[in-house]
Design a protein around this motif. Structure first.
Motif, PDB file in Angstrom:
ATOM      1  N   LEU A 143       0.747  -0.926  -0.043  1.00  0.00           N
ATOM      2  CA  LEU A 143      -0.100  -0.087   0.060  1.00  0.00           C
ATOM      3  C   LEU A 143       0.819   1.069   0.155  1.00  0.00           C
ATOM      4  CD1 LEU A 143      -2.900  -1.355   2.238  1.00  0.00           C
ATOM      5  CD2 LEU A 143      -3.154  -0.567  -0.074  1.00  0.00           C
ATOM      6  N   ASP A 144       2.008   1.228   0.648  1.00  0.00           N
ATOM      7  CA  ASP A 144       2.878   2.181   0.644  1.00  0.00           C
ATOM      8  C   ASP A 144       3.178   2.807  -1.003  1.00  0.00           C
ATOM      9  OD1 ASP A 144       4.875   3.968   2.089  1.00  0.00           O
ATOM     10  OD2 ASP A 144       6.470   2.942   0.711  1.00  0.00           O
ATOM     11  N   ARG A 145       3.579   1.793  -1.641  1.00  0.00           N
ATOM     12  CA  ARG A 145       4.070   1.947  -2.984  1.00  0.00           C
ATOM     13  C   ARG A 145       2.579   2.467  -3.759  1.00  0.00           C
ATOM     14  NH1 ARG A 145       8.134   0.580  -6.079  1.00  0.00           N
ATOM     15  NH2 ARG A 145       7.841   0.790  -8.242  1.00  0.00           N
ATOM     16  N   VAL A 146       1.329   1.619  -3.317  1.00  0.00           N
ATOM     17  CA  VAL A 146      -0.089   1.791  -4.363  1.00  0.00           C
ATOM     18  C   VAL A 146      -0.139   3.301  -4.156  1.00  0.00           C
ATOM     19  CG1 VAL A 146      -2.190   1.314  -4.035  1.00  0.00           C
ATOM     20  CG2 VAL A 146      -0.801  -0.494  -4.012  1.00  0.00           C
ATOM     21  N   TRP A 147      -0.228   3.861  -2.915  1.00  0.00           N
ATOM     22  CA  TRP A 147      -0.734   5.185  -2.535  1.00  0.00           C
ATOM     23  C   TRP A 147       0.286   6.500  -3.135  1.00  0.00           C
ATOM     24  CZ3 TRP A 147      -5.369   6.956  -1.870  1.00  0.00           C
ATOM     25  CH2 TRP A 147      -6.226   6.008  -1.253  1.00  0.00           C
ATOM     26  N   LYS A 148       1.436   5.939  -3.512  1.00  0.00           N
ATOM     27  CA  LYS A 148       2.321   6.796  -4.207  1.00  0.00           C
ATOM     28  C   LYS A 148       1.944   6.926  -5.568  1.00  0.00           C
ATOM     29  CE  LYS A 148       5.960   7.141  -0.715  1.00  0.00           C
ATOM     30  NZ  LYS A 148       6.688   5.935  -0.209  1.00  0.00           N
ATOM     31  N   ALA A 149       1.623   5.756  -6.230  1.00  0.00           N
ATOM     32  CA  ALA A 149       1.275   5.394  -7.523  1.00  0.00           C
ATOM     33  C   ALA A 149      -0.107   6.316  -7.732  1.00  0.00           C
ATOM     34  CB  ALA A 149       1.068   4.084  -7.986  1.00  0.00           C
ATOM     35  N   GLN A 150      -0.980   6.200  -6.827  1.00  0.00           N
ATOM     36  CA  GLN A 150      -2.218   6.691  -6.647  1.00  0.00           C
ATOM     37  C   GLN A 150      -2.324   8.297  -7.017  1.00  0.00           C
ATOM     38  OE1 GLN A 150      -5.247   5.623  -7.653  1.00  0.00           O
ATOM     39  NE2 GLN A 150      -5.483   3.518  -6.904  1.00  0.00           N
ATOM     40  N   ARG A 151      -1.418   8.882  -6.152  1.00  0.00           N
ATOM     41  CA  ARG A 151      -1.146  10.209  -5.989  1.00  0.00           C
ATOM     42  C   ARG A 151      -0.618  10.622  -7.302  1.00  0.00           C
ATOM     43  NH1 ARG A 151       2.034  14.201  -7.229  1.00  0.00           N
ATOM     44  NH2 ARG A 151       4.025  12.842  -6.962  1.00  0.00           N
ATOM     45  N   PHE A 152       0.478   9.903  -7.928  1.00  0.00           N
ATOM     46  CA  PHE A 152       0.983  10.403  -9.092  1.00  0.00           C
ATOM     47  C   PHE A 152      -0.039  10.246 -10.278  1.00  0.00           C
ATOM     48  CE2 PHE A 152       3.393   9.275 -12.986  1.00  0.00           C
ATOM     49  CZ  PHE A 152       4.040  10.421 -13.100  1.00  0.00           C
ATOM     50  N   SER A 153      -0.644   9.072 -10.369  1.00  0.00           N
ATOM     51  CA  SER A 153      -1.678   8.985 -11.333  1.00  0.00           C
ATOM     52  C   SER A 153      -2.641  10.253 -11.117  1.00  0.00           C
ATOM     53  CB  SER A 153      -2.346   7.638 -11.343  1.00  0.00           C
ATOM     54  OG  SER A 153      -1.386   6.756 -11.340  1.00  0.00           O
ATOM     55  N   TRP A 154      -3.181  10.539 -10.045  1.00  0.00           N
ATOM     56  CA  TRP A 154      -4.262  11.212  -9.933  1.00  0.00           C
ATOM     57  C   TRP A 154      -3.880  12.628 -10.251  1.00  0.00           C
ATOM     58  CZ3 TRP A 154      -3.601  15.210  -6.118  1.00  0.00           C
ATOM     59  CH2 TRP A 154      -4.509  16.133  -6.066  1.00  0.00           C
ATOM     60  N   TRP A 155      -2.588  13.235 -10.216  1.00  0.00           N
ATOM     61  CA  TRP A 155      -1.905  14.463 -10.320  1.00  0.00           C
ATOM     62  C   TRP A 155      -1.700  14.441 -11.842  1.00  0.00           C
ATOM     63  CZ3 TRP A 155       2.990  15.326 -12.652  1.00  0.00           C
ATOM     64  CH2 TRP A 155       3.331  16.435 -12.683  1.00  0.00           C
ATOM     65  N   MET A 156      -1.199  13.269 -12.599  1.00  0.00           N
ATOM     66  CA  MET A 156      -1.030  13.631 -13.888  1.00  0.00           C
ATOM     67  C   MET A 156      -2.263  13.731 -14.743  1.00  0.00           C
ATOM     68  SD  MET A 156       1.806  12.981 -15.531  1.00  0.00           S
ATOM     69  CE  MET A 156       1.954  11.934 -17.040  1.00  0.00           C
ATOM     70  N   THR A 157      -3.559  13.048 -14.077  1.00  0.00           N
ATOM     71  CA  THR A 157      -4.821  12.838 -14.782  1.00  0.00           C
ATOM     72  C   THR A 157      -5.293  14.336 -14.717  1.00  0.00           C
ATOM     73  OG1 THR A 157      -5.169  10.789 -14.019  1.00  0.00           O
ATOM     74  CG2 THR A 157      -7.125  11.799 -14.650  1.00  0.00           C
ATOM     75  N   ARG A 158      -5.218  15.119 -13.342  1.00  0.00           N
ATOM     76  CA  ARG A 158      -5.864  16.124 -13.005  1.00  0.00           C
ATOM     77  C   ARG A 158      -5.198  17.392 -13.955  1.00  0.00           C
ATOM     78  NH1 ARG A 158      -4.071  20.250  -9.781  1.00  0.00           N
ATOM     79  NH2 ARG A 158      -2.638  18.778  -9.026  1.00  0.00           N
ATOM     80  N   LEU A 159      -3.882  17.109 -14.226  1.00  0.00           N
ATOM     81  CA  LEU A 159      -3.071  18.159 -15.071  1.00  0.00           C
ATOM     82  C   LEU A 159      -3.477  18.173 -16.335  1.00  0.00           C
ATOM     83  CD1 LEU A 159      -0.545  20.306 -14.589  1.00  0.00           C
ATOM     84  CD2 LEU A 159       0.787  18.372 -15.196  1.00  0.00           C
TER      85      LEU A 159
END
Ligand code: RFL
Ligand code: PHB
Length: 391
Positions: A330-346
């Motif tokens: 989950l430590d890695r999953v949440w970092k990937a979630q954060r990044f994917s959400w950020w790229m998506t929003r941008l």
């Protein structure tokens, strides 16, 4: 049938888990609801983080990939009619690999069958029993016969719509979810790629992504509504819209379409990823929006962590890595979630986006291509956070 680890699902998570377990001498059996042909033809992801490509090579499953893949030192970003380069190699010393998910699936299926791991395709009515005890079992039907596999552990690698996650009592799981008010219309077409690297485009009409699979095979995506009607999109309209969103930054070669699909965008996580002897891995536990290209990479990362934990258990009876499985993943999953959400929003325009919001997005895109610190953060996440891949 009896084995040590019963694995549900022959996608990237299940196949990689079985492959890594085999390397440490732990037998497994894979149960898959679809046919081998279907699994091998399903066009999905295409981008591997550097460590994931390295792991395929170092574990002996990367020979065809090494011959046929394309290695990219970064990506292009297009907005405001200009193309910008983000060079991962220069920024963080890493690269990414383009090689179709279905090719990896083909390679891993062939390798597992060759080394004697059973993959039971076209299994139906798959049910789990006794996941809370030390002797779980998997029941299913194959060729009209009721079958049972007794095992020590179960790898729940059956994707977002599988049966493993719903087998865990609902009150044990916490679900985190975000739906996006858009999807992607994806095409596969016979044409030469528009550039030497992927192009992520932000345009007032919406996002577009120019990816590829081979020197004459492209994979392009257009932001659309979540339930976009494909009938409204003639080939001509798709090419015209891709050209518009590319903003004149490159000449676009057109060619015959091989596939047209609409995929929704979703962020989803369940915690914990383990219940008793059932360990969820890959899309069965989490979904990321495709903009960050993380889904298959996360599936491999989960498989890596789980194989290490199981190998420690069988080698010396220790359970601490198994107990830490969910937290580690989950430590890695949440970092990937954060990044994917950020790229998506941008990169995507929201329906009814305010002028304030679109101006902020544009300012952030400009900052990204002007600031080495900002570009480095993207490069570090996109090319993949580090993970221990030693066998
Ligand atoms: P999968 O691939 O869905 O495999 C699950 C397997 O389980 C089987 N199954 C069952 N088997 C037995 N019994 C049951 N009851 C079963 N129910 C299901 C299914 O038939 C299937 O074979 O999950 P896994 O292994 O976790 O792998 C995850 C990846 O497939 C997924 O995350 C990626 O494709 C996501 N993704 C991308 N990931 C990347 O890392 N890089 C990318 O560039 C990227 N691009 C994408 C993507 C996904 C996309 N779509 C279509 C959602 C682009 C798109 C458009
Ligand atoms: C793909 O090639 O299918 C692909 C690449 C990068 C993404 C998503 C999909 O972010």
């Amino acid at each position: 049938m009896k084995t040590k680890v019963g694995i549900i699902g022959a996608g990237p998570a299940g196949l990689m888990l079985s492959h890594l377990l085999h390397l440490t001498g732990i037998p497994s059996i894979i149960i898959e609801s679809q046919s081998r042909e279907y699994c091998e033809a399903r066009v999905r992801a295409g981008l591997l983080e550097q460590w994931a490509a390295d792991m395929l090579i170092e574990t002996g499953a990367g020979a065809r990939m090494q011959r046929e893949c394309m290695t990219h030192s970064g990506i292009h970003i297009s907005f405001g009619g200009a193309l910008h380069d983000i060079d991962f190699l220069q920024l963080v010393g890493k690269q990414v690999t383009i090689y179709g998910q279905q090719e990896i699936v083909k390679d891993l299926i062939a390798q597992q069958l060759a080394n004697g791991t059973p993959i039971l395709f076209e299994a139906s009515n798959v049910r789990l029993e006794g996941i809370n005890g030390s002797h779980p079992a998997i029941h299913f039907t194959q060729d009209g016969q009721e079958q049972t596999i007794e095992c020590d552990f179960i790898g729940g690698c059956d994707g977002f719509h599988g049966i493993c996650r719903p087998t865990i009592p609902a009150n044990v799981l916490t679900t985190y979810e975000r739906e996006y008010p858009f999807g992607w219309l994806g095409i596969l077409a016979q044409a030469r790629p528009v550039a030497d690297k992927l192009i992520y485009c932000s345009h007032p009409n919406g996002f577009a992504l120019f990816s590829m699979r081979a020197p004459t095979l492209v994979r392009y995506y257009l932001q659309c509504t979540p339930n976009e009607d494909l009938n409204a999109w003639s080939d001509q309209r798709i090419w015209d819209e891709l050209e518009t969103r590319l903003g004149g930054t490159r000449p676009l070669e057109r060619g015959p379409l091989i596939e047209k699909v609409v995929a929704p965008m979703r962020s989803f996580v369940v915690e914990p990823m383990q219940y008793g002897r059932l360990f969820l891995a890959g899309d069965s536990a989490h979904i990321v929006p495709s903009t960050g290209a993380k889904g298959m990479n996360l599936a491999f990362a989960d498989a890596r962590v789980l194989s290490q934990a199981l190998s420690a258990f069988y080698r010396n009876g220790t359970t601490n890595l198994l107990e830490g499985y969910s937290r580690t993943c989950l430590d890695r999953v949440w970092k990937a979630q954060r990044f994917s959400w950020w790229m998506t929003r941008l990169f995507h325009s929201l329906p009814r986006e305010t002028p304030f919001d679109s101006s902020c997005r544009l300012a952030e895109l400009e900052h990204l291509v002007q600031s080495e610190a900002a570009a480095k953060s993207l490069a570090e996440n996109y090319a993949g956070l580090s993970i221990d891949i030693k066998i």
